[in-house]
Motif scaffolding. Sequence first.
Motif, short mmCIF file in Angstrom:
data_model
loop_
_atom_site.label_atom_id
_atom_site.label_comp_id
_atom_site.label_asym_id
_atom_site.label_seq_id
_atom_site.Cartn_x
_atom_site.Cartn_y
_atom_site.Cartn_z
N SER A 1 -27.53 -2.57 -7.60
CA SER A 1 -25.61 -1.92 -6.35
C SER A 1 -25.53 -2.40 -5.12
O SER A 1 -24.57 -2.46 -5.00
N LEU A 2 -26.43 -2.97 -4.80
CA LEU A 2 -26.81 -3.77 -3.06
C LEU A 2 -26.34 -5.39 -3.93
O LEU A 2 -25.69 -6.04 -3.04
N ARG A 3 -26.79 -6.10 -4.36
CA ARG A 3 -26.75 -7.21 -5.66
C ARG A 3 -26.07 -7.09 -7.10
O ARG A 3 -27.32 -7.94 -7.78
N PRO A 4 -25.54 -7.00 -7.21
CA PRO A 4 -24.79 -6.98 -8.80
C PRO A 4 -25.49 -8.48 -9.51
O PRO A 4 -25.42 -7.76 -10.83
N GLN A 5 -25.30 -9.59 -8.87
CA GLN A 5 -25.49 -10.06 -10.20
C GLN A 5 -27.56 -10.06 -10.28
O GLN A 5 -27.42 -11.06 -11.01
N LEU A 6 -27.69 -9.15 -9.80
CA LEU A 6 -29.39 -9.50 -10.40
C LEU A 6 -29.32 -8.72 -12.35
O LEU A 6 -29.83 -9.32 -12.37
N GLU A 7 -28.10 -7.84 -12.16
CA GLU A 7 -28.72 -7.58 -13.16
C GLU A 7 -27.69 -8.14 -14.97
O GLU A 7 -28.30 -8.89 -15.21
N LEU A 8 -27.28 -9.37 -13.61
CA LEU A 8 -26.80 -10.92 -14.37
C LEU A 8 -28.08 -11.87 -15.21
O LEU A 8 -28.33 -12.20 -15.85
N VAL A 9 -28.94 -11.71 -14.23
CA VAL A 9 -30.65 -12.28 -13.84
C VAL A 9 -31.13 -11.62 -15.23
O VAL A 9 -31.15 -12.22 -15.75
N VAL A 10 -31.15 -10.78 -14.66
CA VAL A 10 -32.05 -9.66 -15.74
C VAL A 10 -31.73 -9.98 -17.27
O VAL A 10 -32.57 -9.79 -18.46
N GLU A 11 -30.06 -9.72 -18.17
CA GLU A 11 -29.56 -9.63 -19.09
C GLU A 11 -30.15 -10.90 -19.30
O GLU A 11 -30.28 -11.37 -20.38
N THR A 12 -29.23 -12.41 -18.56
CA THR A 12 -30.06 -13.81 -19.52
C THR A 12 -31.14 -14.04 -19.62
O THR A 12 -31.79 -14.34 -20.94
N GLY A 13 -31.94 -13.28 -18.08
CA GLY A 13 -33.92 -13.32 -19.00
C GLY A 13 -33.52 -12.91 -20.54
O GLY A 13 -34.51 -13.55 -21.37
N LEU A 14 -32.86 -11.32 -20.82
CA LEU A 14 -33.12 -11.17 -22.18
C LEU A 14 -32.38 -11.75 -22.83
O LEU A 14 -32.59 -11.99 -23.88
N SER A 15 -31.67 -12.64 -23.21
CA SER A 15 -31.24 -13.05 -23.86
C SER A 15 -31.57 -14.06 -24.95
O SER A 15 -31.25 -14.48 -24.93
N PHE A 16 -32.65 -14.46 -23.55
CA PHE A 16 -32.95 -15.99 -23.89
C PHE A 16 -34.71 -15.14 -24.76
O PHE A 16 -35.61 -16.22 -25.13
N GLY A 17 -35.08 -14.07 -24.83
CA GLY A 17 -35.66 -13.91 -25.47
C GLY A 17 -37.08 -12.95 -24.53
O GLY A 17 -38.04 -12.69 -25.59
N ALA A 18 -36.78 -12.58 -23.28
CA ALA A 18 -37.55 -11.82 -22.67
C ALA A 18 -37.48 -10.70 -23.44
O ALA A 18 -37.01 -10.17 -23.64
N VAL A 19 -39.17 -9.98 -23.44
CA VAL A 19 -39.29 -8.77 -24.13
C VAL A 19 -39.62 -7.78 -23.86
O VAL A 19 -39.88 -6.35 -23.63
N GLY A 20 -39.11 -8.81 -21.51
CA GLY A 20 -39.58 -7.69 -21.11
C GLY A 20 -38.94 -8.12 -19.56
O GLY A 20 -38.62 -9.21 -19.50
N ALA A 21 -37.96 -7.20 -18.25
CA ALA A 21 -37.57 -7.79 -17.57
C ALA A 21 -37.03 -6.82 -16.68
O ALA A 21 -36.94 -5.41 -17.04
N ILE A 22 -37.83 -7.33 -15.48
CA ILE A 22 -37.47 -6.09 -14.54
C ILE A 22 -37.12 -6.66 -12.71
O ILE A 22 -37.82 -8.22 -12.45
N VAL A 23 -36.39 -5.87 -12.19
CA VAL A 23 -36.19 -6.78 -11.04
C VAL A 23 -37.49 -6.01 -9.72
O VAL A 23 -37.98 -5.33 -9.89
N SER A 24 -37.98 -7.85 -9.32
CA SER A 24 -39.29 -7.27 -8.47
C SER A 24 -39.16 -6.44 -6.83
O SER A 24 -38.47 -6.75 -6.40
#
Length: 67
Positions: free
Chosen positions: A25-48
Amino acid sequence: AALRRGDPVAGGNAMRNDLQAAAISLRPQLELVVETGLSFGAVGAIVSGSGPTCAFLARDEEQALDI
Protein backbone atom coordinates in the motif's frame (compact mmCIF):
# COMPACT_ATOMS: atom_id res chain seq x y z
CA ALA A 1 7.57 -29.65 6.58
CA ALA A 2 7.89 -28.55 2.95
CA LEU A 3 11.61 -27.93 3.39
CA ARG A 4 12.11 -31.34 5.01
CA ARG A 5 10.31 -32.97 2.07
CA GLY A 6 12.24 -30.92 -0.46
CA ASP A 7 8.97 -29.61 -1.89
CA PRO A 8 9.55 -26.07 -3.23
CA VAL A 9 5.96 -25.63 -4.42
CA ALA A 10 4.56 -26.33 -0.95
CA GLY A 11 7.26 -24.07 0.49
CA GLY A 12 6.24 -21.30 -1.89
CA ASN A 13 2.60 -21.69 -0.90
CA ALA A 14 3.57 -21.41 2.76
CA MET A 15 5.46 -18.12 2.39
CA ARG A 16 3.72 -15.36 4.39
CA ASN A 17 4.46 -11.84 5.58
CA ASP A 18 1.90 -9.99 7.69
CA LEU A 19 3.45 -6.68 6.62
CA GLN A 20 3.23 -7.36 2.87
CA ALA A 21 -0.14 -5.68 2.33
CA ALA A 22 1.00 -2.59 4.23
CA ALA A 23 4.28 -2.43 2.31
CA ILE A 24 2.46 -2.71 -1.02
CA SER A 25 0.00 0.00 0.00
CA LEU A 26 2.95 2.33 0.65
CA ARG A 27 4.94 1.20 -2.41
CA PRO A 28 2.52 -0.19 -5.02
CA GLN A 29 5.41 -1.03 -7.37
CA LEU A 30 6.30 -3.90 -5.01
CA GLU A 31 3.21 -5.75 -6.23
CA LEU A 32 4.53 -5.54 -9.80
CA VAL A 33 7.89 -6.93 -8.65
CA VAL A 34 6.17 -9.87 -6.91
CA GLU A 35 3.92 -10.54 -9.93
CA THR A 36 6.88 -10.36 -12.30
CA GLY A 37 8.85 -12.91 -10.28
CA LEU A 38 5.86 -15.26 -10.31
CA SER A 39 5.42 -14.79 -14.06
CA PHE A 40 9.06 -15.85 -14.53
CA GLY A 41 8.30 -19.10 -12.73
CA ALA A 42 8.91 -18.46 -9.04
CA VAL A 43 6.96 -20.94 -6.93
CA GLY A 44 6.79 -18.42 -4.10
CA ALA A 45 7.21 -14.67 -3.74
CA ILE A 46 7.19 -12.40 -0.74
CA VAL A 47 7.96 -8.86 0.29
CA SER A 48 10.70 -9.19 2.88
CA GLY A 49 10.01 -7.38 6.14
CA SER A 50 8.29 -4.07 5.51
CA GLY A 51 9.93 -3.73 2.08
CA PRO A 52 11.42 -2.83 -0.31
CA THR A 53 13.19 -6.18 -0.72
CA CYS A 54 11.40 -9.07 -2.38
CA ALA A 55 12.40 -12.74 -2.15
CA PHE A 56 11.51 -15.51 -4.56
CA LEU A 57 11.58 -19.28 -4.22
CA ALA A 58 12.58 -21.32 -7.27
CA ARG A 59 12.32 -25.03 -8.03
CA ASP A 60 16.03 -25.30 -8.74
CA GLU A 61 19.20 -23.33 -9.47
CA GLU A 62 18.46 -22.98 -13.20
CA GLN A 63 15.04 -21.49 -12.54
CA ALA A 64 16.52 -19.18 -9.91
CA LEU A 65 18.94 -17.81 -12.50
CA ASP A 66 16.05 -17.23 -14.91
CA ILE A 67 14.11 -15.33 -12.26
